[in-house]
Design a protein around this motif. Structure first.
Motif, PDB file in Angstrom:
ATOM      1  N   VAL A  20     -39.286  -3.410   2.257  1.00  0.00           N
ATOM      2  CA  VAL A  20     -39.234  -4.761   2.851  1.00  0.00           C
ATOM      3  C   VAL A  20     -39.233  -4.987   4.178  1.00  0.00           C
ATOM      4  O   VAL A  20     -39.891  -6.092   4.668  1.00  0.00           O
ATOM      5  CB  VAL A  20     -37.706  -5.060   2.459  1.00  0.00           C
ATOM      6  CG1 VAL A  20     -37.327  -6.481   2.987  1.00  0.00           C
ATOM      7  CG2 VAL A  20     -37.516  -5.059   0.992  1.00  0.00           C
ATOM      8  N   ASP A  21     -38.921  -3.887   5.121  1.00  0.00           N
ATOM      9  CA  ASP A  21     -39.108  -4.003   6.420  1.00  0.00           C
ATOM     10  C   ASP A  21     -40.584  -4.042   6.719  1.00  0.00           C
ATOM     11  O   ASP A  21     -41.130  -4.620   7.622  1.00  0.00           O
ATOM     12  CB  ASP A  21     -38.798  -2.850   7.013  1.00  0.00           C
ATOM     13  CG  ASP A  21     -36.942  -2.889   7.107  1.00  0.00           C
ATOM     14  OD1 ASP A  21     -36.463  -3.954   7.220  1.00  0.00           O
ATOM     15  OD2 ASP A  21     -36.563  -1.605   7.409  1.00  0.00           O
ATOM     16  N   VAL A  23     -43.374  -4.867   4.763  1.00  0.00           N
ATOM     17  CA  VAL A  23     -43.829  -6.163   4.383  1.00  0.00           C
ATOM     18  C   VAL A  23     -43.677  -7.238   5.138  1.00  0.00           C
ATOM     19  O   VAL A  23     -44.458  -8.266   5.664  1.00  0.00           O
ATOM     20  CB  VAL A  23     -43.773  -6.383   2.879  1.00  0.00           C
ATOM     21  CG1 VAL A  23     -44.522  -7.960   2.463  1.00  0.00           C
ATOM     22  CG2 VAL A  23     -44.058  -5.231   1.961  1.00  0.00           C
ATOM     23  N   ARG A  24     -42.472  -7.161   5.644  1.00  0.00           N
ATOM     24  CA  ARG A  24     -41.746  -8.333   6.518  1.00  0.00           C
ATOM     25  C   ARG A  24     -42.517  -8.645   7.982  1.00  0.00           C
ATOM     26  O   ARG A  24     -42.601  -9.560   8.682  1.00  0.00           O
ATOM     27  CB  ARG A  24     -40.160  -8.202   6.689  1.00  0.00           C
ATOM     28  CG  ARG A  24     -39.802  -9.473   7.641  1.00  0.00           C
ATOM     29  CD  ARG A  24     -38.087  -9.236   7.628  1.00  0.00           C
ATOM     30  NE  ARG A  24     -37.498  -9.355   6.459  1.00  0.00           N
ATOM     31  CZ  ARG A  24     -36.478  -9.030   5.975  1.00  0.00           C
ATOM     32  NH1 ARG A  24     -35.907  -7.934   6.720  1.00  0.00           N
ATOM     33  NH2 ARG A  24     -35.763  -9.333   5.070  1.00  0.00           N
ATOM     34  N   ASP A  28     -49.163 -13.158   7.804  1.00  0.00           N
ATOM     35  CA  ASP A  28     -49.284 -14.099   6.622  1.00  0.00           C
ATOM     36  C   ASP A  28     -50.710 -14.268   6.111  1.00  0.00           C
ATOM     37  O   ASP A  28     -51.561 -13.907   6.960  1.00  0.00           O
ATOM     38  CB  ASP A  28     -48.945 -15.555   7.095  1.00  0.00           C
ATOM     39  CG  ASP A  28     -47.480 -15.856   7.472  1.00  0.00           C
ATOM     40  OD1 ASP A  28     -46.669 -15.179   7.329  1.00  0.00           O
ATOM     41  OD2 ASP A  28     -47.452 -17.140   8.048  1.00  0.00           O
ATOM     42  N   PHE A  68     -35.624  -9.973  -2.263  1.00  0.00           N
ATOM     43  CA  PHE A  68     -36.161 -10.098  -0.999  1.00  0.00           C
ATOM     44  C   PHE A  68     -37.681  -9.629  -0.759  1.00  0.00           C
ATOM     45  O   PHE A  68     -38.578 -10.452   0.007  1.00  0.00           O
ATOM     46  CB  PHE A  68     -35.425  -9.146   0.176  1.00  0.00           C
ATOM     47  CG  PHE A  68     -33.997  -9.609   0.465  1.00  0.00           C
ATOM     48  CD1 PHE A  68     -34.035 -10.589   1.153  1.00  0.00           C
ATOM     49  CD2 PHE A  68     -32.984  -8.967  -0.079  1.00  0.00           C
ATOM     50  CE1 PHE A  68     -32.504 -10.932   1.480  1.00  0.00           C
ATOM     51  CE2 PHE A  68     -31.466  -9.573  -0.190  1.00  0.00           C
ATOM     52  CZ  PHE A  68     -31.475 -10.487   1.045  1.00  0.00           C
ATOM     53  N   LEU A  69     -38.138  -8.659  -1.243  1.00  0.00           N
ATOM     54  CA  LEU A  69     -39.522  -8.345  -1.320  1.00  0.00           C
ATOM     55  C   LEU A  69     -40.481  -9.073  -1.905  1.00  0.00           C
ATOM     56  O   LEU A  69     -41.439  -9.376  -1.438  1.00  0.00           O
ATOM     57  CB  LEU A  69     -39.830  -6.962  -2.097  1.00  0.00           C
ATOM     58  CG  LEU A  69     -40.955  -6.295  -2.193  1.00  0.00           C
ATOM     59  CD1 LEU A  69     -41.630  -5.718  -0.780  1.00  0.00           C
ATOM     60  CD2 LEU A  69     -40.844  -4.884  -3.056  1.00  0.00           C
ATOM     61  N   GLY A  71     -40.526 -12.470  -2.288  1.00  0.00           N
ATOM     62  CA  GLY A  71     -40.780 -13.453  -1.407  1.00  0.00           C
ATOM     63  C   GLY A  71     -41.630 -13.139  -0.120  1.00  0.00           C
ATOM     64  O   GLY A  71     -42.560 -13.843   0.075  1.00  0.00           O
ATOM     65  N   GLU A  72     -41.320 -12.131   0.370  1.00  0.00           N
ATOM     66  CA  GLU A  72     -42.322 -11.456   1.477  1.00  0.00           C
ATOM     67  C   GLU A  72     -43.769 -11.277   1.043  1.00  0.00           C
ATOM     68  O   GLU A  72     -44.728 -11.458   1.718  1.00  0.00           O
ATOM     69  CB  GLU A  72     -41.764 -10.062   1.975  1.00  0.00           C
ATOM     70  CG  GLU A  72     -40.367 -10.485   2.836  1.00  0.00           C
ATOM     71  CD  GLU A  72     -40.787 -11.255   4.087  1.00  0.00           C
ATOM     72  OE1 GLU A  72     -41.928 -11.396   4.507  1.00  0.00           O
ATOM     73  OE2 GLU A  72     -39.820 -12.403   4.388  1.00  0.00           O
ATOM     74  N   LEU A  73     -43.833 -10.583  -0.223  1.00  0.00           N
ATOM     75  CA  LEU A  73     -45.201 -10.410  -0.920  1.00  0.00           C
ATOM     76  C   LEU A  73     -45.980 -11.786  -1.067  1.00  0.00           C
ATOM     77  O   LEU A  73     -47.209 -11.699  -0.752  1.00  0.00           O
ATOM     78  CB  LEU A  73     -45.023  -9.739  -2.358  1.00  0.00           C
ATOM     79  CG  LEU A  73     -44.644  -8.072  -2.257  1.00  0.00           C
ATOM     80  CD1 LEU A  73     -44.094  -7.684  -3.604  1.00  0.00           C
ATOM     81  CD2 LEU A  73     -45.663  -7.350  -1.412  1.00  0.00           C
ATOM     82  N   ARG A  75     -45.749 -14.380   0.814  1.00  0.00           N
ATOM     83  CA  ARG A  75     -46.209 -14.847   2.176  1.00  0.00           C
ATOM     84  C   ARG A  75     -47.332 -14.055   2.678  1.00  0.00           C
ATOM     85  O   ARG A  75     -48.200 -14.571   3.023  1.00  0.00           O
ATOM     86  CB  ARG A  75     -45.257 -14.594   2.900  1.00  0.00           C
ATOM     87  CG  ARG A  75     -45.028 -14.781   4.492  1.00  0.00           C
ATOM     88  CD  ARG A  75     -44.363 -14.693   5.453  1.00  0.00           C
ATOM     89  NE  ARG A  75     -43.934 -13.295   5.591  1.00  0.00           N
ATOM     90  CZ  ARG A  75     -44.561 -12.270   6.239  1.00  0.00           C
ATOM     91  NH1 ARG A  75     -45.595 -12.774   6.980  1.00  0.00           N
ATOM     92  NH2 ARG A  75     -44.222 -10.977   6.205  1.00  0.00           N
ATOM     93  N   VAL A  76     -47.525 -12.644   2.369  1.00  0.00           N
ATOM     94  CA  VAL A  76     -48.468 -11.816   3.019  1.00  0.00           C
ATOM     95  C   VAL A  76     -49.766 -11.999   1.974  1.00  0.00           C
ATOM     96  O   VAL A  76     -50.670 -11.614   2.695  1.00  0.00           O
ATOM     97  CB  VAL A  76     -48.166 -10.372   3.162  1.00  0.00           C
ATOM     98  CG1 VAL A  76     -47.133 -10.368   4.188  1.00  0.00           C
ATOM     99  CG2 VAL A  76     -47.694  -9.800   1.928  1.00  0.00           C
TER     100      VAL A  76
END
Length: 311
Positions: A20-21, A23-24, A28, A68-69, A71-73, A75-76
């Motif tokens: 998570v850290d 990918v965050r 974008d 959490f992961l 949503g970040e996936l 975004r990227v």
């Protein structure tokens, strides 16, 4: 970003850190394709770390961490591009769950991705030999004595799935294929909704009997066609290592990415996805929390030899 260590080489980088850290911290719309196996939510213990999602007390706790992961996936990932996750439905037990049955882990993951904004794109069922599963797990539903005692408790083997999700939007970089690079016969194998897992020769020409390559053409996914993992075992926290078959990864990367694209695995494990990505001429970014897996992944990534056009 809390990174314990990182290693990099030509067109690859892997972080010893919480996914998570990692990918965050990524930009974008920077990833072209992602393929990975998420932790199987308390079915196995992979490490003693509190950050290990596989250490969740139950499915609800796992979902809170995994969301959490997801949503970040989203975004990227680049618009219109794909993410594939490998999973299976999970057997329940009377001791842990109160009943003997199955948990729809595959469906839970799909709904988590959909709730985050992903589009459910496709899936393939990867058949597994139920006799092999019975010998390994001694599952009540697969034992022949269950048929003789009460066949109401007997069941089929549990297959694997490769589920693919799509980020909304138009793909800015189409993935074209030629008849030479992707002949009709290959597409027919890849488009089949069921990929057989068997002892024989698979798309990579890997023969389970000899452990060596062969020129054979086949539709099967050979279970033994994986990276070396024994040196990644540890004695103090886990006994399960089950790397994803290389031919499953290769099919996803070949079908859904271009040479030179960036492939991401947030659960890099021993580096299987990165190894294949580099062989296929892609770039790779990975994250792995477990120290012994990270070390083995670095060795496997360094040994990858490009077969694609990137170099």
């Amino acid at each position: 970003m809390n990174v314990l260590n990182q290693e990099e080489g030509r067109d690859w980088v892997i972080y010893h850190a919480d996914c998570v850290d990692v990918v965050r911290a990524m930009a974008d719309d920077s990833v072209h394709y992602s393929i990975f196996s998420p932790p199987f939510a308390s079915l196995y213990t992979y490490s003693a770390s509190d950050r290990d999602m596989g250490n969740s007390a139950d499915g609800e706790e796992f979902a809170k961490h995994f969301e959490f992961l997801v949503g970040e996936l989203l975004r990227v990932m680049k618009p219109g591009r794909l993410l594939s996750f490998h999973c299976m439905n999970l057997p329940t037990s009377k001791a842990r769950d109160g009943v003997i049955g199955l948990r729809d882990f595959r469906g839970e993951l799909i709904r988590m991705f959909e709730n985050a904004g992903w589009i459910y794109h496709s899936e393939v069922c990867i058949w597994k030999d139920p006799v092999t599963a019975m010998q390994r797990t001694k599952a009540l539903g697969l034992l022949h004595k269950t048929i003789r005692k009460d066949s109401a408790m007997s069941r089929q083997g549990i297959p694997d799935y490769l589920v693919t999700m799509r980020k909304p939007g138009a793909n800015p970089d189409p993935i074209p294929h030629t008849h030479e690079s992707f002949p009709v016969q290959m597409w027919q194998r890849y488009a089949d909704p069921v990929w057989s897992s068997s002892r024989g020769v698979d798309d990579d020409g890997f023969d389970i009997h000899t452990g060596k390559g062969s020129a054979g053409e086949s539709t099967v996914i050979v279970p033994g066609n994986t990276l070396q993992f024994r040196s990644a075992r540890e004695h103090d926290d886990e006994r399960h290592i089950c790397p994803l078959q290389l031919s499953v990864i290769r099919r996803g990367i070949r079908l859904w990415s271009n040479p030179g694209d960036t492939v991401l695995s947030p659960f890099a494990g021993i580096g299987s996805e990165g190894h294949v990505a580099l062989e296929e001429g892609r770039r790779f970014v990975g994250a792995e929390l477990k120290s012994s897996y990270f070390g083995q992944a670095c060795r496997n990534l360094r040994s990858a030899v490009s077969q694609g056009s990137l170099f």
